[in-house]
Scaffold this motif. Structure first.
Motif, PDB file in Angstrom:
ATOM      1  N   ARG A 114       0.753  -1.099  -0.101  1.00 47.49           N
ATOM      2  CA  ARG A 114      -0.012  -0.130   0.158  1.00 47.49           C
ATOM      3  C   ARG A 114       1.033   1.419   0.173  1.00 47.49           C
ATOM      4  O   ARG A 114       0.485   2.308   0.446  1.00 47.49           O
ATOM      5  N   THR A 116       2.294   4.557  -1.620  1.00 50.48           N
ATOM      6  CA  THR A 116       1.864   5.436  -2.684  1.00 50.48           C
ATOM      7  C   THR A 116       2.864   5.688  -3.811  1.00 50.48           C
ATOM      8  O   THR A 116       3.932   6.294  -3.338  1.00 50.48           O
ATOM      9  N   GLU A 121      -1.529   8.275  -6.851  1.00 54.80           N
ATOM     10  CA  GLU A 121      -2.664   8.160  -6.057  1.00 54.80           C
ATOM     11  C   GLU A 121      -2.561   7.195  -5.272  1.00 54.80           C
ATOM     12  O   GLU A 121      -2.338   6.223  -5.362  1.00 54.80           O
ATOM     13  N   SER A 122      -2.929   7.446  -3.905  1.00 50.36           N
ATOM     14  CA  SER A 122      -2.850   6.537  -2.890  1.00 50.36           C
ATOM     15  C   SER A 122      -4.028   5.529  -2.989  1.00 50.36           C
ATOM     16  O   SER A 122      -4.904   5.672  -3.668  1.00 50.36           O
ATOM     17  N   GLU A 123      -3.792   4.174  -2.289  1.00 45.79           N
ATOM     18  CA  GLU A 123      -4.816   3.290  -2.367  1.00 45.79           C
ATOM     19  C   GLU A 123      -6.212   3.498  -1.648  1.00 45.79           C
ATOM     20  O   GLU A 123      -7.098   3.435  -2.283  1.00 45.79           O
ATOM     21  N   ASP A 124      -6.115   4.418  -0.575  1.00 44.15           N
ATOM     22  CA  ASP A 124      -7.377   4.798  -0.021  1.00 44.15           C
ATOM     23  C   ASP A 124      -7.929   6.010  -0.964  1.00 44.15           C
ATOM     24  O   ASP A 124      -9.172   5.994  -1.175  1.00 44.15           O
ATOM     25  N   ASP A 125      -7.269   6.853  -1.683  1.00 42.91           N
ATOM     26  CA  ASP A 125      -8.002   7.699  -2.406  1.00 42.91           C
ATOM     27  C   ASP A 125      -8.653   7.265  -3.752  1.00 42.91           C
ATOM     28  O   ASP A 125      -9.537   7.445  -4.252  1.00 42.91           O
TER      29      ASP A 125
END
Length: 162
Positions: A114, A116, A121-125
């Motif tokens: 995970r 970034t 783009e981050s995994e959460d975004d």
């Protein structure tokens, strides 16, 4: 995190056909907009013929805004008798920044952890964006939509939809 629909629905998903970076085993994120290879167009046509044989009664095709997904969707639409195509950029692949055009093996462990990507783009975004995209899909659910997108989108939707 999971997506909660207000009613049961059927959603079909296919990945776009092959691009040159995919063919070479390189990363190709949503911030790299490149077309299909000729063989990718052939793949999309053969996929469309299989979908046609399955008689899935698809009433709309939803795709991201990247040319590779729009090309795949367009080919499928034509084979299925010009099924309407709706474009929603929220269904684009995850932005991979500086990891674009790098060998997949080089970044596999980092993505699994995970991390970034620099400039990406981050995994959460990414997951939050796809959750919003699913909300946009609501008006199409009664039309048995086919979503044409990318591998990463399919991976995250699999988690979101349980």
């Amino acid at each position: 995190m999971t997506y909660q629909a207000d009613r049961p629905f059927t959603l079909y998903f296919v990945r776009h056909s092959v691009t040159e970076p995919n063919f070479r085993g390189f990363r190709c994120g949503g911030d790299l907009d490149i077309p299909l290879m000729d063989i990718g167009c052939d793949q999309a046509y053969l996929l469309a013929k299989q979908i046609e044989k399955m008689n899935l009664r698809i009433g709309v095709i939803v795709t991201g805004s990247l040319i590779r997904t729009r090309q795949t969707a367009s080919i499928i639409s034509g084979v299925l008798g010009n099924v309407p195509v709706e474009v929603d950029p929220l269904f684009n692949e995850r932005g991979l920044g500086q990891w674009n055009n790098r060998p997949i093996a080089e970044t596999e462990e980092l993505l699994a952890a995970r991390v970034t990507p620099p400039g990406g783009e981050s995994e959460d975004d990414f997951a939050n964006r796809l959750t919003a995209a699913l909300g946009n899909l609501r008006p199409h659910l009664d039309r048995r939509p086919l979503l044409v997108s990318s591998k990463g989108v399919g991976r995250v939707l699999n988690v979101l939809l349980g």
